[in-house]
Design an enzyme around this catalytic site. Structure first.
Site, PDB file in Angstrom:
ATOM      1  N   HIS B  57      33.594  44.706  42.978  1.00  0.00           N
ATOM      2  CA  HIS B  57      34.266  45.941  42.556  1.00  0.00           C
ATOM      3  C   HIS B  57      33.880  46.337  41.132  1.00  0.00           C
ATOM      4  CE1 HIS B  57      36.599  45.176  46.087  1.00  0.00           C
ATOM      5  NE2 HIS B  57      37.147  44.094  45.579  1.00  0.00           N
ATOM      6  N   HIS B 219      37.196  46.971  50.493  1.00  0.00           N
ATOM      7  CA  HIS B 219      36.453  45.811  50.999  1.00  0.00           C
ATOM      8  C   HIS B 219      35.706  46.132  52.281  1.00  0.00           C
ATOM      9  CE1 HIS B 219      39.972  44.180  48.806  1.00  0.00           C
ATOM     10  NE2 HIS B 219      39.050  43.423  48.276  1.00  0.00           N
TER      11      HIS B 219
END
Lengths: 210, 357
Positions: B57, B219
């Site tokens: 991320h 995700h």
């Protein structure tokens, strides 16, 4: 009666069983989760096997606590803290024990499952490992009260865990990543309930081998 | 799969090594267990703010370590929660005597690992608190799911709480601010493509050339719905509506009680945005979408907000909370007040976010 060496043997056998079932558990997880349960459990128990020789001649409480700490620091995901807490709590309930009578064996599993409940707050029917553990504990308690010997009582417990595991198939998940799938989680067996069943089944097989 | 990697197993390690070499004035990296921490830690008398989560991320969270934001960040494997030993060792490293605040995105793995770490740190005599970030409006319900996921609001909360920690807010007051900022923030994300996790080697999901996925997480998990491709303006309208028309949201969170040494449950309800609210608008790239397209989104978002009576008083535009190479974007609107604005504007000096210094 369960000896310290049998507990060590159980953990060694469990590492083998989880290695053999790595892809099976990961496949179950890829259907409703994030496809890493088998990989994570295998990595964690490999670490446990590395640690075991240094504590194998202490006591059962310490062996189980060390197993728990090792799982907590190596598995990750949700199953790391859940199984880690299971072994930590069962170890704390059996401090300084070199062998276990039937009451101790129940105490070990009950304390461990209490740890899972405190950590994950599952209720029956959420489609989690608790759906295997809860009936397994009940069966063990009833069989022990009935005067069954260790093996017979554990056999009944494993059968209840297997049924509990299969009962997760029609459930809609309400915990963990699977819960975001809503109705799409129906029709799949829960990977955590499956690894929990394997854990108990391996304990029975280890004790039967003696 | 075509990626700039050497070996799959080294992806996280080499990224951390690169960060340590690039920013020695701001951060240090500890290996085994892995965590990034402020070069000048521990800062005496200041609450240490720690976050973490799976890698993939970036720049969140490691890129937000430094003055005015995080004291430490714990990276897990790609999209996998870090473990409690990382969070606990990080806490011991950066605790300046005023306690530790964990900012935790609401994913079951992250929550369980951070809760375990909080118990370990407390047992060592560190005062701790753990505040959940759960802002993803794509998840409607908290009763039958694990609740809303932590997404874009995380970046804003880390900045605001980091600023207040720098101003020596004590732990309780800082926790109140973190909880409030989370409850003021709401987000929605969309994907134009899947991402590819290095260890998997192939895209996580299939998306047709003329489709986009609405209501995604970070995700590569499935979204709420799939649609035929639309224009930037039409997609922005859908996203803005998901946030602005979202009703009240209630969930039960667990926070640590330092007096009793136990978790206590709190039921929290946050209110919808309403006309007259001042907001921070955050338009974020999921990694593969260029900044030029983000501005096209922002242009329409500003128009919609104006029409709804929402006054954008600050904005943030760029890739800050990404999902590897996924094309797509997210929008976060956070209601503000004087306290939140003060610490949003406070100086920050990290590898990923820097102003006022």
């Amino acid at each position: 009666m369960v000896t310290r060496d049998q507990i060590v043997q159980w953990l060694n056998n469990l590492a083998e069983v989880l290695a053999e079932n790595k892809e099976y558990l990961t496949d179950l997880d890829s259907a409703i989760g994030d496809a890493d349960h088998g990989i994570n459990m295998n990595r964690g128990f490999k670490k446990v096997i590395e640690k075991l020789p240094s504590v194998a001649d202490t006591d059962i409480g310490n062996i189980l606590k060390t197993t728990g700490m090792t799982l907590i620091s190596s598995v990750g995901g949700a199953s790391g803290p859940l199984y880690g807490t299971f072994f930590m709590r069962s170890g704390m309930a059996l401090q300084a024990k070199q062998e276990l009578d039937d009451g101790d064996l129940y105490q070990m599993l009950e304390s461990g499952v209490e740890g899972i409940v405190q950590r994950g707050r599952p209720v029956l029917g959420d489609k989690t490992m608790f759906d295997a553990w809860s009936p397994a504990l009940e069966a063990l308690k009833a069989a022990t009260a009935n005067g069954d010997n260790t093996i017979t009582a554990l056999e009944k417990s494993v059968m209840a865990a297997e049924q509990g595991m299969k009962d997760t198939i029609p459930m809609q998940a309400r915990k963990g990543r699977a819960s975001y799938l809503g109705e799409r989680s129906i029709g799949h067996q829960d990977p955590g309930a499956t690894s929990s069943y394997l854990m108990l089944k391996t304990l029975l097989e280890t004790l039967q081998a003696e | 799969m075509k990626k700039l990697i050497n070996a799959i197993d080294d992806v996280v390690k080499e990224q951390l090594e690169g960060m340590a070499v690039a920013h020695p004035d701001l951060i240090k990296v500890h290996f085994e267990p892995n965590f990034v921490y402020r070069a000048d830690a521990p800062v005496s008398g200041k609450v240490a703010v720690i976050s973490g989560g799976g890698s993939g991320h970036e720049p969140m969270h490691g890129g937000f370590v430094g003055m005015g934001m995080l004291d430490a960040a714990c990276p897990g494997e790609v999209f996998t929660s870090p473990t409690p030993d990382q969070m606990y060792e990080a806490a011991k490293m950066v605790d300046g005597g005023a306690g530790v605040l964990y900012l935790v995105k609401n994913y079951t793995g992250d929550v369980l690992n951070f809760e375990t770490a909080a118990e370990l740190a407390f047992a060592e005599g560190v005062k701790v608190q753990s505040i959940l970030i759960d802002d993803d409006t794509a998840v409607k319900d908290s009763l039958y799911t694990a609740g809303r996921r932590g997404v874009g609001t995380t970046v804003l909360v880390e900045k605001i709480v980091g600023g207040a920690a720098e101003a020596k807010y004590p732990l309780d007051k800082l926790s109140d601010l973190a909880r409030k900022a989370n409850m003021y923030g709401r987000s929605i994300g969309i994907a134009l493509t899947s991402c590819t996790v290095p260890a998997a080697g192939k895209p996580t999901f299939d998306l047709g050339p003329n489709e986009f996925e609405f209501g995604i997480g970070i995700h590569g998990e499935p979204g709420r719905e799939r649609f035929d491709m639309k224009t930037a303006d039409e997609i922005t309208e859908m996203m803005a509506a998901a946030i602005i028309d979202d009703g009240p949201y209630t969930r039960t969170v667990r926070e640590w009680d330092n007096d009793s040494g136990e978790w206590v449950e709190k039921k929290l309800t946050d209110d919808p945005l309403k006309s007259g609210d001042e907001v921070i608008a955050f338009v974020n790239s999921m990694g593969g979408t260029p900044v030029s397209e983000l501005y096209a989104i922002y242009r329409k978002l500003a128009e919609i907000c104006k029409g709804k009576g929402l006054k954008i008083v600050r904005n943030l535009i760029g890739p800050y909370i990404t999902s590897l190479d996924m094309a797509g974007c997210s929008i976060t609107l956070m209601k503000t007040d004087a306290e939140i604005l003060k610490f949003w504007d406070a100086p920050v000096k990290t590898p990923g976010l820097r102003w006022g210094v």
